[in-house]
Write an enzyme that holds these catalytic residues in place. Structure first.
Site, PDB file in Angstrom:
ATOM      1  N   TYR A 145       0.843  -1.205   0.000  1.00  0.00           N
ATOM      2  CA  TYR A 145       0.000   0.000   0.000  1.00  0.00           C
ATOM      3  C   TYR A 145       0.881   1.259   0.000  1.00  0.00           C
ATOM      4  CZ  TYR A 145      -2.706   3.763   2.125  1.00  0.00           C
ATOM      5  OH  TYR A 145      -3.260   4.981   2.414  1.00  0.00           O
ATOM      6  N   LEU A 194      -8.562   0.744  13.680  1.00  0.00           N
ATOM      7  CA  LEU A 194      -8.633   0.589  15.134  1.00  0.00           C
ATOM      8  C   LEU A 194      -9.845   1.284  15.757  1.00  0.00           C
ATOM      9  CD1 LEU A 194      -7.392  -0.353  17.791  1.00  0.00           C
ATOM     10  CD2 LEU A 194      -5.987   1.727  17.783  1.00  0.00           C
ATOM     11  N   PHE A 212      -3.152  -6.170  17.900  1.00  0.00           N
ATOM     12  CA  PHE A 212      -2.177  -6.847  17.044  1.00  0.00           C
ATOM     13  C   PHE A 212      -0.754  -6.615  17.556  1.00  0.00           C
ATOM     14  CE2 PHE A 212      -5.423  -6.018  13.464  1.00  0.00           C
ATOM     15  CZ  PHE A 212      -6.077  -7.217  13.725  1.00  0.00           C
ATOM     16  N   GLY A 286       3.246  -5.791   8.170  1.00  0.00           N
ATOM     17  CA  GLY A 286       3.207  -4.474   7.515  1.00  0.00           C
ATOM     18  C   GLY A 286       3.084  -3.312   8.475  1.00  0.00           C
TER      19      GLY A 286
HETATM   20  N1  UDP Z   1      -4.901  -2.383  15.372  1.00  0.00           N
HETATM   21  C1  UDP Z   1      -5.167  -3.380  16.308  1.00  0.00           C
HETATM   22  N2  UDP Z   1      -6.336  -4.090  16.168  1.00  0.00           N
HETATM   23  C2  UDP Z   1      -7.233  -3.862  15.169  1.00  0.00           C
HETATM   24  C3  UDP Z   1      -6.945  -2.840  14.232  1.00  0.00           C
HETATM   25  C4  UDP Z   1      -5.770  -2.121  14.361  1.00  0.00           C
HETATM   26  O1  UDP Z   1      -4.385  -3.621  17.216  1.00  0.00           O
HETATM   27  O2  UDP Z   1      -8.256  -4.570  15.087  1.00  0.00           O
HETATM   28  C5  UDP Z   1      -3.668  -1.604  15.485  1.00  0.00           C
HETATM   29  C6  UDP Z   1      -2.762  -1.741  14.267  1.00  0.00           C
HETATM   30  O3  UDP Z   1      -1.914  -2.854  14.410  1.00  0.00           O
HETATM   31  C7  UDP Z   1      -2.020  -0.408  14.288  1.00  0.00           C
HETATM   32  C8  UDP Z   1      -3.020   0.561  14.904  1.00  0.00           C
HETATM   33  O4  UDP Z   1      -4.001  -0.237  15.558  1.00  0.00           O
HETATM   34  O5  UDP Z   1      -0.908  -0.499  15.134  1.00  0.00           O
HETATM   35  C9  UDP Z   1      -3.715   1.429  13.871  1.00  0.00           C
HETATM   36  O6  UDP Z   1      -4.198   0.584  12.851  1.00  0.00           O
HETATM   37  P1  UDP Z   1      -5.199   1.084  11.738  1.00  0.00           P
HETATM   38  O7  UDP Z   1      -5.556  -0.117  10.900  1.00  0.00           O
HETATM   39  O8  UDP Z   1      -6.326   1.834  12.371  1.00  0.00           O
HETATM   40  O9  UDP Z   1      -4.387   2.140  10.886  1.00  0.00           O
HETATM   41  P2  UDP Z   1      -2.974   1.999  10.102  1.00  0.00           P
HETATM   42  O10 UDP Z   1      -1.920   2.379  11.103  1.00  0.00           O
HETATM   43  O11 UDP Z   1      -2.847   0.597   9.603  1.00  0.00           O
HETATM   44  O12 UDP Z   1      -3.082   2.988   9.008  1.00  0.00           O
END
Ligand code: UDP
Length: 331
Positions: A145, A194, A212, A286
């Site tokens: 991405y 999140l 995560f 990622g």
């Molecule tokens: N995250 C999490 N559980 C979830 C979704 C996200 O722990 O169900 C964590 C994810 O690993 C990251 C942070 O929350 O560290 C933000 O993730 P999000 O997908 O909102 O945004 P990104 O940083 O990927 O753009």
């Protein structure tokens, strides 16, 4: 700005795009949205904007639209945008997102639209050592991405050098929140972000949040992100238009404050007044451990300043939208 300036917005029915369209309409621009509604929502496009349902990579469609009126600028949001999905299935990100962007850039050049604002991402940067990321920080995309977005930034670099198309790449950190009026919000299907997931847990639509990874080298072991209100991101798109009168630019868009996943959960419990059940889960491929912006260049050069910089406001506005629309735009 002349009151009649027209802006073409690709992906204007999506989360950040729809908030930008709303801000543009409010600022007096005439807005045309091109969105295939594969991820966006018809109801997210403000009535003041024209919606053309179609693929932003459809060059004949772009040619027809750009031939009907002179556009002051193009804002390009239309793209697949999930880090995790891009790790499992990179082609739509490395080829698809780039193909669509190339068509938009080529059309802008052919029709002499002088300005393009790109929705880019902090995921283009190498994970930092905890220090805020400036525009000069090393680039090493964390996922297909991010790589695809960086490829589009390079296309824009050369579109300026070769054709004089001025562009601003806005590297958003973590877009969060919803319009304070409660009529626009975040509705991804499936939802992977999140804060919306935390809100779904609060609403009882999910049993728990999977965190995560809690073994990162951060104070509480969970990933740290710089959350920035989606309305403040929308405002940045308007602010950079003036810079493009002079030159192209790249900006990091964040508040400069980092919050861990656990801190987001605590803030949500505080704002909503409900407990959020969490469960530990493996790391998501990622995900860099820490992404926090140094947004001082954007502030200095455009006068941008976040109006809703605190995490609680982001969660409160997101919660208000979610409470009013428990089933998202469909409901
Ligand atoms: N995250 C999490 N559980 C979830 C979704 C996200 O722990 O169900 C964590 C994810 O690993 C990251 C942070 O929350 O560290 C933000 O993730 P999000 O997908 O909102 O945004 P990104 O940083 O990927 O753009």
């Amino acid at each position: 700005m002349a009151a009649v300036d027209a802006i073409l917005v690709t992906g204007g029915a999506g989360y950040v795009g729809s908030h930008a369209v709303e801000a543009l309409c409010r600022a007096g621009y005439a807005v045309t949205v091109v969105d295939d509604l594969s991820q966006g929502h018809r109801a997210a496009v403000p009535p003041a904007a024209d919606l053309v349902v179609g693929d932003a990579g459809d060059r004949p469609l772009l040619d027809r639209l750009m031939a009907t009126r002179p556009y002051h600028a193009v804002m390009h949001f239309a793209a697949r945008s999930l880090v995790g999905e891009s790790m499992r299935d990179p082609a739509p990100y490395l080829a698809g997102n780039v193909r669509v962007a190339q068509a938009v850039i080529d059309a802008a050049v052919a029709h002499k639209v002088g300005k393009l604002v790109l929705s880019s991402t902090a995921n283009i940067f190498a994970s930092s050592d905890g220090r805020p990321i400036t525009e000069e920080s090393p680039i090493d995309p964390g996922s297909p991405y991010g790589e695809g977005k960086y490829m589009v930034e390079r296309l824009l670099h050369w579109a300026d050098r070769c054709h004089g198309l001025r562009s601003a790449a806005l590297r958003y950190f973590n877009a969060a929140g919803a319009h304070p009026d409660g009529h626009l919000g975040e509705d991804h299907r499936p939802e992977t972000h999140l804060i919306p997931i935390v809100l779904e847990v609060a609403l009882g639509k999910r049993p728990h949040l999977d965190i995560f990874g809690d073994d990162y080298e951060t104070p509480d072991g969970t990933c740290i992100r710089d959350y920035v209100h989606v309305c403040d991101i929308a405002e940045a798109h308007i602010k950079v238009l003036d810079v493009l009168d002079e030159r192209s630019a790249r900006y990091n868009v964040g508040t400069g404050s980092g919050y861990s996943v656990r801190q987001v959960v605590e803030a949500a419990e505080r704002v909503i007044g409900r407990r959020i059940t969490v469960r530990m889960a493996p790391r998501r491929p990622g995900d860099p451990p820490v992404l926090v912006a140094n947004g001082s260049r954007l502030r200095r050069e455009t006068g941008w300043a976040p109006k809703l910089p605190d995490l609680d406001s982001m969660i409160a506005t997101a919660w208000e939208w979610r409470r009013r629309h428990p089933d998202g735009y469909v409901g």
